[in-house]
Design a protein around this motif. Structure first.
Motif, PDB file in Angstrom:
ATOM      1  N   THR A  83       1.197  -6.410  -8.968  1.00 52.00           N
ATOM      2  CA  THR A  83      -0.070  -6.766  -8.826  1.00 52.00           C
ATOM      3  C   THR A  83      -0.159  -6.602  -7.147  1.00 52.00           C
ATOM      4  OG1 THR A  83       0.186  -8.757 -10.616  1.00 52.00           O
ATOM      5  CG2 THR A  83      -1.853  -9.066  -9.129  1.00 52.00           C
ATOM      6  N   LEU A  84      -0.588  -5.679  -7.097  1.00 47.16           N
ATOM      7  CA  LEU A  84      -0.686  -5.230  -5.426  1.00 47.16           C
ATOM      8  C   LEU A  84      -2.123  -5.578  -4.950  1.00 47.16           C
ATOM      9  CD1 LEU A  84       0.805  -1.789  -5.884  1.00 47.16           C
ATOM     10  CD2 LEU A  84       1.436  -4.551  -5.409  1.00 47.16           C
ATOM     11  N   LEU A 117       2.359  -7.890  -4.400  1.00 50.35           N
ATOM     12  CA  LEU A 117       2.091  -7.970  -2.868  1.00 50.35           C
ATOM     13  C   LEU A 117       1.088  -7.667  -2.055  1.00 50.35           C
ATOM     14  CD1 LEU A 117       5.005  -4.913  -3.583  1.00 50.35           C
ATOM     15  CD2 LEU A 117       5.037  -7.391  -2.378  1.00 50.35           C
ATOM     16  N   ASN A 118       0.877  -8.421  -0.905  1.00 52.75           N
ATOM     17  CA  ASN A 118      -0.251  -8.403  -0.195  1.00 52.75           C
ATOM     18  C   ASN A 118      -1.681  -8.647  -1.187  1.00 52.75           C
ATOM     19  OD1 ASN A 118      -2.043  -7.501   2.190  1.00 52.75           O
ATOM     20  ND2 ASN A 118      -2.850  -6.085   1.167  1.00 52.75           N
ATOM     21  N   THR A 119      -1.150  -9.722  -1.239  1.00 55.32           N
ATOM     22  CA  THR A 119      -2.550 -11.199  -2.054  1.00 55.32           C
ATOM     23  C   THR A 119      -3.226 -11.590  -0.417  1.00 55.32           C
ATOM     24  OG1 THR A 119      -1.397 -10.949  -4.117  1.00 55.32           O
ATOM     25  CG2 THR A 119      -2.909 -12.347  -3.771  1.00 55.32           C
ATOM     26  N   ARG A 120      -4.491 -11.461  -0.742  1.00 56.74           N
ATOM     27  CA  ARG A 120      -5.359 -12.361   0.502  1.00 56.74           C
ATOM     28  C   ARG A 120      -6.437 -13.194  -0.263  1.00 56.74           C
ATOM     29  NH1 ARG A 120      -7.439  -8.529   3.866  1.00 56.74           N
ATOM     30  NH2 ARG A 120      -7.605  -6.918   2.400  1.00 56.74           N
ATOM     31  N   ILE A 121      -5.913 -14.494   0.480  1.00 55.39           N
ATOM     32  CA  ILE A 121      -6.743 -15.633  -0.337  1.00 55.39           C
ATOM     33  C   ILE A 121      -7.639 -16.620   0.900  1.00 55.39           C
ATOM     34  CG2 ILE A 121      -7.672 -17.152  -1.795  1.00 55.39           C
ATOM     35  CD1 ILE A 121      -4.911 -16.858  -3.334  1.00 55.39           C
ATOM     36  N   TYR A 122      -8.966 -16.123   1.306  1.00 53.12           N
ATOM     37  CA  TYR A 122      -9.520 -16.831   2.437  1.00 53.12           C
ATOM     38  C   TYR A 122     -10.692 -16.651   2.316  1.00 53.12           C
ATOM     39  CZ  TYR A 122     -10.830 -11.531   3.487  1.00 53.12           C
ATOM     40  OH  TYR A 122     -11.337 -10.618   3.178  1.00 53.12           O
ATOM     41  N   THR A 171     -10.931  -2.746  -7.982  1.00 53.15           N
ATOM     42  CA  THR A 171     -11.644  -3.734  -9.616  1.00 53.15           C
ATOM     43  C   THR A 171     -13.062  -4.037  -8.484  1.00 53.15           C
ATOM     44  OG1 THR A 171     -10.522  -2.784 -10.898  1.00 53.15           O
ATOM     45  CG2 THR A 171     -12.314  -4.844 -10.816  1.00 53.15           C
ATOM     46  N   THR A 172     -13.822  -4.871  -8.745  1.00 51.87           N
ATOM     47  CA  THR A 172     -14.837  -5.142  -8.018  1.00 51.87           C
ATOM     48  C   THR A 172     -15.560  -6.903  -8.604  1.00 51.87           C
ATOM     49  OG1 THR A 172     -15.374  -3.898  -6.577  1.00 51.87           O
ATOM     50  CG2 THR A 172     -17.156  -6.075  -6.177  1.00 51.87           C
ATOM     51  N   ILE A 173     -15.492  -7.384  -8.493  1.00 50.46           N
ATOM     52  CA  ILE A 173     -15.920  -8.644  -9.275  1.00 50.46           C
ATOM     53  C   ILE A 173     -16.352  -9.928  -8.742  1.00 50.46           C
ATOM     54  CG2 ILE A 173     -15.118 -10.678 -10.814  1.00 50.46           C
ATOM     55  CD1 ILE A 173     -12.091  -8.716 -11.656  1.00 50.46           C
ATOM     56  N   GLY A 181      -5.430  -4.002  -6.160  1.00 51.62           N
ATOM     57  CA  GLY A 181      -6.812  -3.614  -5.207  1.00 51.62           C
ATOM     58  C   GLY A 181      -7.658  -4.391  -5.314  1.00 51.62           C
ATOM     59  N   THR A 182      -8.264  -5.203  -6.505  1.00 51.66           N
ATOM     60  CA  THR A 182      -8.576  -6.189  -7.382  1.00 51.66           C
ATOM     61  C   THR A 182      -9.208  -7.663  -6.413  1.00 51.66           C
ATOM     62  OG1 THR A 182      -8.093  -5.814  -8.936  1.00 51.66           O
ATOM     63  CG2 THR A 182      -9.293  -7.393  -9.755  1.00 51.66           C
TER      64      THR A 182
END
Length: 520
Positions: A347-348, A373-378, A294-296, A321-322
């Motif tokens: 939640t991946l 897993l693999n949550t990236r906030i940048y 999903t792309t928000i 993959g959000t």
């Protein structure tokens, strides 16, 4: 001639009896029917002698290129439940006709749905005003799309609708209550939507949901114990080519926009202002559950009414993959972002990048217990002024273990606090990695390699002034989306700025459209 399928069984919450859908329609010339509920003389559906009730409109079988028009300025009471089906090149269209400023209004008068599109496809609904305020507290919707053991339904468009005063109860379920409800029911035949365009609608004063998806064909391992007890034990069957854009949603009891059992959906250029205002349950502005890819983006969300959950954005259980990017979040009591895979869900691969958050409260980022897993906030910018109650930068409730791959990476973000109390971390674990962030006005006790607490010279427009220590001081992120919040390009090889702005350092007279070799 047309053959008719048997009528699908109604769900237990259904308030009306549906006629059987029309399938395998033979090609025919499109016909136009008119409804004027202010007229008194009986009619035949022509413009000169329009129908005067929704009962007449519901009795006609519609086909490709047919049009059903409602008179502007007139109000029809009850439920519109049209029978029939369009085609890929010739949808069945429901819209308005006539002049004057007042819309054609359909008032559900306490029915479950003002408009119900059941087991059909290739339908376009546009321009109507829908309201449903009588007998408040039950299951109520403005417009509901419903599939029951249908298979794949294609070609829906809902646009320029004005949906308001829907007085439903506090239900998150297949039946309602929402302004726009997208449901898939049944147990015998996996069903989904392929091609759903919801755009330029105005939604106001709704209990409980704004735009809401739900499906019984939703079972997969990622959901864990959060699986709906009504889910069919067959394959996960997501709706595809879903696009929710340019809608305005205000004064919502619960959630703004919630996606469920979709793949590849896009949610962009929506405005959500005022959600989680009357529901005692947990709600968010825009969120996903049991979705892929999903792309928000390009949304503005504000006015989250309390801290349960009350965030602008949420990648909930079984979201994979959000991507949250280029969004503006402000003045939400709950905060900016929730990642929430509780009760055995996962939640991946969540990404939050190049967003701006201002005066969001309680906690800017929270993750629930469970694998994120693999949550990236940048490369996000967070700013809170002195009037904002200090809260948590990150509330890490996941119990993240120390592994070779961190569950939550917070990198290249800019945090500026003008509050006297600053911000803190709650329950920080070994699975949380901080890297190259700027924390200004915040007491930092966590390792933050490559980071800083210096004044980043953040301007009122969220760009960086000349001389900012946040310019060109971030860590390179290879897969970075290619642009910043403002549209500036982002290199995949050169050190980026810290925060959501990737352009030049600016003075009071410069807007950074061009940069020389020493612009930093």
């Amino acid at each position: 001639m047309r053959s008719r399928h048997a009528a699908a069984a109604l769900a237990a919450t259904a308030a009306v009896t549906l006629a059987a859908p029309i399938a395998n329609a033979a090609p025919h010339q499109g016909r136009t029917y008119y409804v004027d509920c202010s007229a008194t003389a009986p009619g035949d559906g022509s413009r000169q002698h329009p129908w005067t009730t929704l009962t007449e409109a519901n009795s006609q079988a519609y086909g490709p290129s047919d049009h059903l028009f409602f008179k502007r300025g007139a109000t029809c009471t009850g439920s519109l439940i049209p029978r029939g089906i369009g085609s890929p090149s010739a949808p069945f269209t429901i819209a308005d006709y006539g002049g004057g400023p007042a819309r054609a209004q359909l008032d559900g008068a306490g029915a479950q749905d003002v408009v119900l599109l059941s087991n059909t496809q290739y339908v376009h609904v546009s321009g109507l005003e829908l309201t449903n305020s009588a007998s408040p507290g039950g299951i109520r919707n403005g417009i509901r799309l419903r599939l029951t053991d249908y298979g794949t339904a294609r070609g829906f468009e809902l646009d320029h609708l004005y949906i308001h005063n829907v007085r439903g109860g506090d239900f998150k379920a297949l039946g309602g209550s929402s302004a726009i409800q997208i449901t898939v029911e049944g147990t015998a035949k996996a069903s989904s939507y392929d091609g759903l365009d919801v755009h330029h609608n105005r939604i106001e004063d709704v209990d409980r949901e704004g735009i809401y998806f739900k499906s019984t064909f939703s079972k997969r391992d990622l959901v864990g114990e959060q699986q709906d007890p009504n889910a069919f034990p067959g394959p996960w069957t997501p709706s595809t080519h879903v696009h929710i854009h340019h809608n305005t949603l205000t004064d919502l009891a619960g959630d703004g926009i919630k996606l469920d059992t979709t793949s590849g959906a896009r949610v962009d250029h929506n405005r959500v202002d005022g959600f989680q205002l009357r529901s005692p349950s947990a709600n968010a502005g825009v969120w996903t559950f049991n979705t892929d890819a999903t792309t928000i983006e390009y949304n503005e969300v504000s006015g989250g009414g309390n801290t349960h959950d009350g965030m602008s954005f949420d990648a909930d259980g079984a979201s994979r993959g959000t991507v949250f990017q280029y969004n503006r979040s402000h003045d939400n009591k709950g905060g900016f972002l929730l990642i929430c895979p509780y009760s055995g869900a996962k939640t991946l691969d969540t990404v939050a990048r190049y967003n701006i958050s201002s005066n969001d409260g309680a906690r800017l980022v929270q993750n629930c217990w469970g694998p994120i897993l693999n949550t990236r906030i940048y490369n996000n910018t967070f700013r809170n002024d002195a009037s904002t109650t200090p809260g948590y930068l990150v509330q890490d409730d996941a119990g993240s273990p120390a592994t070779t791959q961190h569950e939550l990476v917070v990198r290249n973000n800019l945090f500026v606090s003008g509050g006297s109390g600053g911000y803190a971390f709650k329950n920080p674990t070994a699975g949380l990695l901080l890297d190259h962030n700027v924390f200004h006005g915040i007491d930092m006790a966590r390792p933050n390699p490559g980071g800083s607490t210096a004044d980043p010279l953040l301007r009122a427009d969220f760009r960086l002034a000349q001389g900012s220590p946040a310019l060109a001081s971030g860590a390179v992120v290879a897969d970075n989306g290619g642009r910043d919040y403002f549209g500036n390009p982002v290199s995949t090889t050169a050190a980026p700025n810290i925060g959501a702005y990737a352009g030049c350092g600016l003075n009071s007279l410069t807007w950074g459209r061009t940069c020389g070799p020493s612009w930093r």
